[in-house]
Scaffold this motif. Structure first.
Motif, PDB file in Angstrom:
ATOM      1  N   ARG A 198      11.271   3.159  -1.944  1.00 47.07           N
ATOM      2  CA  ARG A 198       9.829   3.162  -1.771  1.00 47.07           C
ATOM      3  C   ARG A 198       9.124   3.997  -2.851  1.00 47.07           C
ATOM      4  O   ARG A 198       8.106   3.591  -3.404  1.00 47.07           O
ATOM      5  CB  ARG A 198       9.456   3.689  -0.378  1.00 47.07           C
ATOM      6  CG  ARG A 198       7.992   3.495  -0.035  1.00 47.07           C
ATOM      7  CD  ARG A 198       7.647   4.013   1.321  1.00 47.07           C
ATOM      8  NE  ARG A 198       8.206   3.222   2.407  1.00 47.07           N
ATOM      9  CZ  ARG A 198       7.716   2.048   2.813  1.00 47.07           C
ATOM     10  NH1 ARG A 198       6.685   1.515   2.201  1.00 47.07           N
ATOM     11  NH2 ARG A 198       8.270   1.402   3.809  1.00 47.07           N
ATOM     12  N   LEU A 200       8.984   2.052  -6.109  1.00 46.14           N
ATOM     13  CA  LEU A 200       7.994   0.977  -6.116  1.00 46.14           C
ATOM     14  C   LEU A 200       6.567   1.532  -6.155  1.00 46.14           C
ATOM     15  O   LEU A 200       5.687   0.980  -6.808  1.00 46.14           O
ATOM     16  CB  LEU A 200       8.200   0.050  -4.918  1.00 46.14           C
ATOM     17  CG  LEU A 200       9.541  -0.697  -4.974  1.00 46.14           C
ATOM     18  CD1 LEU A 200       9.804  -1.447  -3.689  1.00 46.14           C
ATOM     19  CD2 LEU A 200       9.591  -1.655  -6.158  1.00 46.14           C
ATOM     20  N   ARG A 201       6.355   2.671  -5.475  1.00 42.79           N
ATOM     21  CA  ARG A 201       5.047   3.334  -5.542  1.00 42.79           C
ATOM     22  C   ARG A 201       4.755   3.791  -6.963  1.00 42.79           C
ATOM     23  O   ARG A 201       3.651   3.644  -7.477  1.00 42.79           O
ATOM     24  CB  ARG A 201       5.055   4.573  -4.642  1.00 42.79           C
ATOM     25  CG  ARG A 201       4.321   4.313  -3.364  1.00 42.79           C
ATOM     26  CD  ARG A 201       4.164   5.589  -2.553  1.00 42.79           C
ATOM     27  NE  ARG A 201       4.118   5.225  -1.172  1.00 42.79           N
ATOM     28  CZ  ARG A 201       4.679   5.888  -0.186  1.00 42.79           C
ATOM     29  NH1 ARG A 201       5.329   7.002  -0.423  1.00 42.79           N
ATOM     30  NH2 ARG A 201       4.584   5.459   1.045  1.00 42.79           N
ATOM     31  N   ALA A 210       3.888   0.813  -9.025  1.00 41.07           N
ATOM     32  CA  ALA A 210       2.546   0.302  -8.709  1.00 41.07           C
ATOM     33  C   ALA A 210       1.459   1.210  -9.287  1.00 41.07           C
ATOM     34  O   ALA A 210       0.388   0.733  -9.669  1.00 41.07           O
ATOM     35  CB  ALA A 210       2.384   0.172  -7.204  1.00 41.07           C
ATOM     36  N   ALA A 233      -1.259  -2.142  -2.972  1.00 43.10           N
ATOM     37  CA  ALA A 233       0.143  -1.862  -3.311  1.00 43.10           C
ATOM     38  C   ALA A 233       1.049  -1.734  -2.089  1.00 43.10           C
ATOM     39  O   ALA A 233       2.127  -2.340  -2.040  1.00 43.10           O
ATOM     40  CB  ALA A 233       0.225  -0.601  -4.158  1.00 43.10           C
ATOM     41  N   GLU A 234       0.593  -0.987  -1.075  1.00 44.58           N
ATOM     42  CA  GLU A 234       1.460  -0.737   0.076  1.00 44.58           C
ATOM     43  C   GLU A 234       1.789  -2.042   0.795  1.00 44.58           C
ATOM     44  O   GLU A 234       2.934  -2.295   1.167  1.00 44.58           O
ATOM     45  CB  GLU A 234       0.780   0.233   1.049  1.00 44.58           C
ATOM     46  CG  GLU A 234       0.744   1.673   0.567  1.00 44.58           C
ATOM     47  CD  GLU A 234       2.128   2.307   0.422  1.00 44.58           C
ATOM     48  OE1 GLU A 234       2.932   2.225   1.373  1.00 44.58           O
ATOM     49  OE2 GLU A 234       2.412   2.876  -0.654  1.00 44.58           O
ATOM     50  N   ARG A 250       1.556  -5.177  -0.391  1.00 43.93           N
ATOM     51  CA  ARG A 250       2.349  -6.060  -1.263  1.00 43.93           C
ATOM     52  C   ARG A 250       3.812  -5.582  -1.304  1.00 43.93           C
ATOM     53  O   ARG A 250       4.740  -6.376  -1.205  1.00 43.93           O
ATOM     54  CB  ARG A 250       1.720  -6.035  -2.655  1.00 43.93           C
ATOM     55  CG  ARG A 250       2.431  -6.831  -3.718  1.00 43.93           C
ATOM     56  CD  ARG A 250       2.013  -8.270  -3.720  1.00 43.93           C
ATOM     57  NE  ARG A 250       2.547  -8.989  -4.870  1.00 43.93           N
ATOM     58  CZ  ARG A 250       2.778 -10.285  -4.879  1.00 43.93           C
ATOM     59  NH1 ARG A 250       2.506 -11.016  -3.821  1.00 43.93           N
ATOM     60  NH2 ARG A 250       3.258 -10.866  -5.942  1.00 43.93           N
ATOM     61  N   THR A 251       4.007  -4.264  -1.453  1.00 47.05           N
ATOM     62  CA  THR A 251       5.360  -3.708  -1.497  1.00 47.05           C
ATOM     63  C   THR A 251       6.090  -4.021  -0.198  1.00 47.05           C
ATOM     64  O   THR A 251       7.251  -4.444  -0.210  1.00 47.05           O
ATOM     65  CB  THR A 251       5.314  -2.174  -1.695  1.00 47.05           C
ATOM     66  OG1 THR A 251       4.439  -1.888  -2.778  1.00 47.05           O
ATOM     67  CG2 THR A 251       6.664  -1.596  -1.996  1.00 47.05           C
ATOM     68  N   MET A 253       9.428  -6.174   0.098  1.00 43.13           N
ATOM     69  CA  MET A 253      10.638  -5.493   0.577  1.00 43.13           C
ATOM     70  C   MET A 253      11.224  -6.240   1.777  1.00 43.13           C
ATOM     71  O   MET A 253      12.433  -6.339   1.929  1.00 43.13           O
ATOM     72  CB  MET A 253      10.339  -4.045   0.927  1.00 43.13           C
ATOM     73  CG  MET A 253      10.182  -3.192  -0.302  1.00 43.13           C
ATOM     74  SD  MET A 253      10.804  -1.529  -0.120  1.00 43.13           S
ATOM     75  CE  MET A 253       9.476  -0.799   0.710  1.00 43.13           C
ATOM     76  N   ILE A 269      11.443  -6.885  -7.120  1.00 43.61           N
ATOM     77  CA  ILE A 269      10.207  -6.548  -6.403  1.00 43.61           C
ATOM     78  C   ILE A 269       9.188  -5.899  -7.352  1.00 43.61           C
ATOM     79  O   ILE A 269       8.017  -6.271  -7.370  1.00 43.61           O
ATOM     80  CB  ILE A 269      10.507  -5.612  -5.200  1.00 43.61           C
ATOM     81  CG1 ILE A 269      11.366  -6.357  -4.181  1.00 43.61           C
ATOM     82  CG2 ILE A 269       9.217  -5.117  -4.551  1.00 43.61           C
ATOM     83  CD1 ILE A 269      11.898  -5.481  -3.054  1.00 43.61           C
ATOM     84  N   GLN A 270       9.664  -4.921  -8.155  1.00 45.72           N
ATOM     85  CA  GLN A 270       8.705  -4.234  -9.041  1.00 45.72           C
ATOM     86  C   GLN A 270       8.054  -5.200 -10.026  1.00 45.72           C
ATOM     87  O   GLN A 270       6.921  -4.992 -10.448  1.00 45.72           O
ATOM     88  CB  GLN A 270       9.351  -3.031  -9.752  1.00 45.72           C
ATOM     89  CG  GLN A 270      10.490  -3.317 -10.716  1.00 45.72           C
ATOM     90  CD  GLN A 270      10.049  -3.684 -12.117  1.00 45.72           C
ATOM     91  OE1 GLN A 270       9.041  -3.209 -12.611  1.00 45.72           O
ATOM     92  NE2 GLN A 270      10.799  -4.569 -12.769  1.00 45.72           N
ATOM     93  N   LEU A 298       5.040  -6.988  -8.161  1.00 44.71           N
ATOM     94  CA  LEU A 298       4.032  -6.173  -7.461  1.00 44.71           C
ATOM     95  C   LEU A 298       2.594  -6.474  -7.875  1.00 44.71           C
ATOM     96  O   LEU A 298       1.702  -6.590  -7.048  1.00 44.71           O
ATOM     97  CB  LEU A 298       4.294  -4.685  -7.723  1.00 44.71           C
ATOM     98  CG  LEU A 298       5.342  -3.987  -6.866  1.00 44.71           C
ATOM     99  CD1 LEU A 298       5.398  -2.522  -7.245  1.00 44.71           C
ATOM    100  CD2 LEU A 298       5.003  -4.146  -5.389  1.00 44.71           C
TER     101      LEU A 298
END
Lengths: 269, 295
Positions: free
Chosen positions: B96, B99-100, B103, B111-112, B114-115, B119, B144-145, B148
């Motif tokens: 997490r 990915l944060r 983003a 972002a949250e 979509r992540t 995920m 995933i990244q 995003l």
């Protein structure tokens, strides 16, 4: 500069900053607490020092044994190893890895594919290095000052202490910028910690050898340690403009060169 | 007409003893899924790294969405997603956190959310440290990244390595659905079947040079098969001379192996008269296809 990157680097280097600052602060205060015992055993110590090989004291930057009996002289002799050598090792290890770790850790393939310029990466990381070194120096200098104030038996030259601390900071920054310069020249991505530490040790060694051996005194100018006045007990101790110019000049040189090389660097992974 | 998504003109990257890439030119249109295929070491990753400005071109130039790859690299990267072939996200972060962090560079508004969605799609574990993840799970994070910020162009380098078949199929579904929404994909791989399944056009790279840019359909028409026949008794020679058989090798006294480009019915009729104890038909390796077409 990129604030996300800056904060990330700050966090990831925080632990090592705390550890190094704690160790150096402990060494300074612990050694200074021995000052009164040192004074009480004055004659025994003089006798002991007299049997040491010539040059042993110079290794710690002491030119006259009597300097050790002033509180600032005593501080300076110990400070050489703790701050000038250990602190420089910290600075160069931090700086030589901060850009390079993205390459040998292969994280550059993420970071440099995100929308951030090379210049932003460079400056964000540089600011973290400078900030860490400033914090290390601020805390250890304050610890040194408190120790001096606590242990002193008679007044000492506070200005000399501050000048010495300024030189120490400049030396740390010198090694930090040198570390960044070396790291951008590395083509094959791998850590250069060993080389960096060895470089500090060799430059310090050159300086001490040049002090001990008269006909090698010219060699000392290869080393940045030569540009730090360790003679703090001398009542004439003043800031030396040449030294400041030396450190500032090299700092700009290393920074300018490393930035321009980094923004054009091929990142091999 | 809009600018091509990728326009590469005479791009060359040389380094030391390694070959690098030589005089590469190709064009990828906006909205297409373009295959970039070649054996390992052919220069696929080098090309991609030059496009992303990790490496600087020795000569030639390229534009992505109209931007110069060297001068306007940051603008390009704002609208591009990239899945590197080997996924090595920051080992000290959790999934997490990584990915944060990613983003935060793009400034993704949701972002949250979509992540979380991505995920869930890839069944990624948010809390585990990346250093404890398997290479497949790291690959998922890498995928995933790249999605995003809803990129206009996605550059992928061997995206399926390390992924299990279920995740591969989810990845391909996501790729297709984002493509329908307008995302262009530059799909680099050495797995012909992946490229065949997704792409309309493909550039073939070998030893640092583009050998050909073809429609997938025409590649498919030239379909080759690698066939291994084990006979009940020694009779391997009997297939020699059949049209479409190449590189016939007798592996043992009773087993032959060959590349077949002819009509499969003719082969089957020929085999009908013999006693076959085993028969394997598989897709030839890319290298074998290249040997066939481009030697």
């Amino acid at each position: 500069m990129n604030s996300n990157l800056f904060l990330r680097e700050l966090r990831s280097n925080l632990k090592s900053l705390i550890v190094w600052t704690a160790i150096i602060t402990f060494l300074i205060t612990a050694t200074m607490s021995l000052y009164s015992i040192f004074l009480e055993n004055n004659s025994k110590i003089l006798a002991m020092i007299s049997i040491l090989p010539e040059g042993t004291l110079q290794f710690k930057g002491v030119s006259d044994v009597n300097d050790l009996f002033s509180v600032l002289g005593f501080y300076s002799a110990n400070n050489v190893i703790y701050m000038l050598v250990l602190g420089s090792i910290y600075s160069i290890v931090l700086s030589s890895n901060i850009l390079l770790k993205e390459e040998y850790g292969r994280t550059a393939e993420f970071l440099l594919a995100w929308p951030v310029t090379r210049s932003q990466v460079y400056f964000s990381k540089l600011f973290v290095v400078v900030l860490n070194i400033l914090v290390l120096n601020a805390i250890t200098t304050v610890a040194g000052y408190i120790s001096l104030e606590t242990c002193k038996k008679e007044p000492y030259n506070v200005d000399a202490f501050l000048i010495m601390s300024l030189y120490t900071l400049l030396l740390h920054l010198f090694f930090a910028y040198l570390g960044m310069f070396l790291s951008v020249r590395v083509k094959k991505p791998r850590p250069i910690t060993t080389v960096s530490v060895a470089l500090v040790m060799v430059l310090y060694f050159i300086f001490t050898i040049s002090n001990i051996t008269d006909n090698l005194s010219w060699a000392g100018y290869i080393s940045p340690y030569k540009f730090i006045d360790l003679d703090v007990v001398n009542p004439e101790y003043r800031i030396n403009l040449i030294n400041i110019v030396y450190f500032t000049g090299f700092s700009f040189l290393f920074l300018g060169a490393s930035r321009s090389m980094y923004i054009r660097k091929d990142i091999y992974l | 007409m809009s600018e091509p998504a990728i326009q590469i003109s005479g791009l060359t990257k040389k380094y030391g003893r390694d070959r690098g890439i030589e005089n590469i030119s190709l064009q990828v249109e906006e909205g297409e899924i373009f295959g970039f295929i070649g054996p390992n070491g052919a220069g696929k990753s080098t090309t991609i790294r030059v496009l992303l400005n990790l490496l600087f071109p020795t000569s030639g130039s390229a534009r992505i969405m109209g931007y110069d790859i060297v001068k306007d690299s940051k603008n390009i990267r704002t609208q591009t997603g990239y899945i590197p072939s080997e996924a090595n996200p920051y080992p000290d972060m959790s999934a997490r956190e990584f990915l944060r962090y990613c983003a935060s560079f793009y400034g993704v508004a949701d972002a949250e959310k979509r992540t979380g969605e991505l995920m869930e799609m890839f069944e990624a574990e948010p809390g585990r440290r990346i250093s404890d993840l398997s290479s497949g799970n790291r690959k998922k994070l890498s995928i995933i990244q790249s999605f995003l910020h809803r990129p206009r162009l996605l550059i992928v380098d061997e995206p399926t390595t390390g992924l299990d078949p279920l995740m591969q199929s989810r990845f391909f579904d996501l790729l297709r659905s984002e493509n329908r929404n307008g995302m262009t994909v530059f799909f680099s791989s050495h797995t012909l079947s992946d490229v065949q399944m997704l792409c309309r056009r493909v550039a073939i790279i070998r030893e640092g040079k583009i050998v050909n840019v073809e429609e997938i359909e025409s590649l498919r028409k030239k379909q080759l098969r690698k066939i291994r026949v084990e006979f009940a008794e020694k009779s391997g020679d009997s297939l020699a001379g059949l049209p479409g058989i190449e590189n016939l090798i007798a592996v043992t006294e009773r087993t032959v192996e060959f590349i077949f480009s002819g009509d499969i019915n003719i082969l089957l009729s020929a085999l009908r008269g013999m006693t076959v104890s085993d028969l394997t038909i598989e897709e030839p390796s890319l290298e074998e296809i290249f040997m066939h077409y481009y030697n």
